[in-house]
Design an enzyme around this catalytic site. Sequence first.
Site, mmCIF file in Angstrom:
data_model
loop_
_atom_site.group_PDB
_atom_site.id
_atom_site.type_symbol
_atom_site.label_atom_id
_atom_site.label_comp_id
_atom_site.label_asym_id
_atom_site.label_seq_id
_atom_site.Cartn_x
_atom_site.Cartn_y
_atom_site.Cartn_z
ATOM 1 N N HIS A 66 -1.752 1.356 -1.386
ATOM 2 C CA HIS A 66 -1.932 0.288 -2.360
ATOM 3 C C HIS A 66 -3.491 0.595 -2.939
ATOM 4 O O HIS A 66 -4.354 0.515 -2.249
ATOM 5 C CB HIS A 66 -2.122 -1.035 -1.642
ATOM 6 C CG HIS A 66 -2.098 -2.109 -2.710
ATOM 7 N ND1 HIS A 66 -1.367 -3.269 -2.987
ATOM 8 C CD2 HIS A 66 -3.142 -2.215 -3.549
ATOM 9 C CE1 HIS A 66 -1.884 -3.982 -3.701
ATOM 10 N NE2 HIS A 66 -2.972 -3.608 -4.324
ATOM 11 N N HIS A 105 -6.010 0.914 -6.518
ATOM 12 C CA HIS A 105 -6.299 0.667 -7.856
ATOM 13 C C HIS A 105 -7.237 1.844 -8.403
ATOM 14 O O HIS A 105 -8.354 1.929 -7.867
ATOM 15 C CB HIS A 105 -7.058 -0.712 -8.417
ATOM 16 C CG HIS A 105 -6.075 -1.989 -7.808
ATOM 17 N ND1 HIS A 105 -5.224 -2.435 -8.603
ATOM 18 C CD2 HIS A 105 -6.001 -2.477 -6.695
ATOM 19 C CE1 HIS A 105 -4.752 -3.489 -8.016
ATOM 20 N NE2 HIS A 105 -5.056 -3.394 -6.513
ATOM 21 N N LYS A 124 6.139 -3.137 -9.074
ATOM 22 C CA LYS A 124 4.941 -4.049 -8.404
ATOM 23 C C LYS A 124 5.377 -5.376 -9.140
ATOM 24 O O LYS A 124 5.586 -5.691 -10.451
ATOM 25 C CB LYS A 124 3.790 -3.730 -8.771
ATOM 26 C CG LYS A 124 2.490 -4.628 -8.338
ATOM 27 C CD LYS A 124 2.351 -4.663 -6.841
ATOM 28 C CE LYS A 124 1.479 -5.903 -6.474
ATOM 29 N NZ LYS A 124 0.192 -5.609 -5.887
ATOM 30 N N HIS A 137 2.723 -8.992 -4.726
ATOM 31 C CA HIS A 137 1.490 -9.884 -4.466
ATOM 32 C C HIS A 137 2.070 -11.035 -4.146
ATOM 33 O O HIS A 137 2.335 -11.914 -4.959
ATOM 34 C CB HIS A 137 0.704 -9.819 -5.793
ATOM 35 C CG HIS A 137 -0.726 -10.530 -5.577
ATOM 36 N ND1 HIS A 137 -1.745 -9.862 -5.633
ATOM 37 C CD2 HIS A 137 -0.890 -11.804 -5.251
ATOM 38 C CE1 HIS A 137 -2.851 -10.609 -5.297
ATOM 39 N NE2 HIS A 137 -2.287 -11.928 -5.246
ATOM 40 N N HIS A 148 -1.305 -6.367 1.094
ATOM 41 C CA HIS A 148 -2.525 -6.687 1.425
ATOM 42 C C HIS A 148 -2.330 -8.075 1.970
ATOM 43 O O HIS A 148 -2.765 -9.341 1.570
ATOM 44 C CB HIS A 148 -3.531 -6.781 0.175
ATOM 45 C CG HIS A 148 -2.848 -7.297 -0.926
ATOM 46 N ND1 HIS A 148 -2.236 -8.554 -1.298
ATOM 47 C CD2 HIS A 148 -3.021 -6.832 -2.325
ATOM 48 C CE1 HIS A 148 -1.925 -8.754 -2.559
ATOM 49 N NE2 HIS A 148 -2.307 -7.574 -3.008
ATOM 50 N N ASP A 202 -6.191 -1.033 -1.068
ATOM 51 C CA ASP A 202 -6.274 -2.281 -2.235
ATOM 52 C C ASP A 202 -7.908 -2.066 -2.797
ATOM 53 O O ASP A 202 -8.367 -2.926 -3.239
ATOM 54 C CB ASP A 202 -6.092 -3.722 -1.779
ATOM 55 C CG ASP A 202 -6.057 -4.686 -2.957
ATOM 56 O OD1 ASP A 202 -5.770 -4.167 -4.153
ATOM 57 O OD2 ASP A 202 -6.158 -5.991 -2.890
#
Length: 346
Positions: free
Chosen positions: A13, A15, A99, A136, A174, A247
């Site tokens: 995970h 970004h 996602k 999420h 997460h 994350d």
Amino acid sequence: MRKFTIPFPDDWHLHLRDGATMAAVLPHTARRFARAIVMPNLNPPVTTTAQALAYRERILAALPKGIRFTPLMTLYLTEETTPEEIVRARKSGHIHAVKFYPAGATTNSAAGVRNIGNCYAVLETMATEGLPLLIHGEVTDPQVDIFDREKIFLEEVLAPLLTRLPQLKVVLEHITTRDAVDFVNNAGTNLAATITPHHLAMNRNAMLAGGIRPHHYCLPVLKRENHRAALLEAATSGSGRFFLGSDSAPHSRYRKESSCGCAGIYSAHAAIELYAELFEQAGALDRLADFSSRFGAEFYGLPRNTGTITLIKEPWDVPQQYSLGSGGALVPLRAGTRIRWQVCHD
Ligand code: NCD
Ligand code: ZN
């Protein structure tokens, strides 16, 4: 132990953003991880196979010379996503998950899903194609207290989803609560979860006690100590249902140090080192390899990495900030403090 070697880890995970920010942060991840699941919450979001493949090319072009790293791409689920897009994504060979952001739950989630009931045709195709859904897991109802949003999501959204689609592979991303740990342990083997270094290391005091600390603000928000303890237990339990997902979420300093600071903690500069510290403190350093380099690959049905990475116990000082290229800077997790482990490059 002063030095240990593990198979090359993966970050399930991450970004990376785009443009100058991506170029600034990508080397941190690529030095430590062989592969990473790259989040699609760009602005505009990565909703099609064509966009994901173009994004993948931009990532590969931004890699420092001589560094091998495989970005595992994802699609951003919307209520307009079609089953045909899922088939295309699978066929591309480069898209490994889809996602699900509840609309409004977090950074760049406005185009996300309002009612997952409108996505069942797509989810059924994903189950058939073996493409995992990454979630999420927070409700967005303004009536629900922010500290309860994950727990309520489990009851109101995730449980019915898993009942309706038992063949769908799902990663609860997460996780932040004991409730989520228990939920995963009691669910079927098609459900797994990622755990970040910051949720393993900190409880909400690290964000709110002795002053408000915007660089410790992320979503789902840090919880009570009881929840952190449950996450650490799960991560070091040896269960293949829990694996590494940093994350790491870069935001510029001025967007975080603001009267309405945005959510996200940057950890890519030290992700594997931070997990090593945490596992060592928990007396479970021997469990790090499976958590970081095996369980995720097994869940995603991907081969394990062949190379290795060595960590050595030599303290180093995390800088106060890293440059973001275009004039901005970001404040990394543990800025200005000492980390006990480092990656050895000889
Ligand atoms: C992430 C981001 O900045 O993109 N922020 C965060 O607090 N974790 C989005 C997300 O994963 O929720
Ligand atoms: Zn994220």
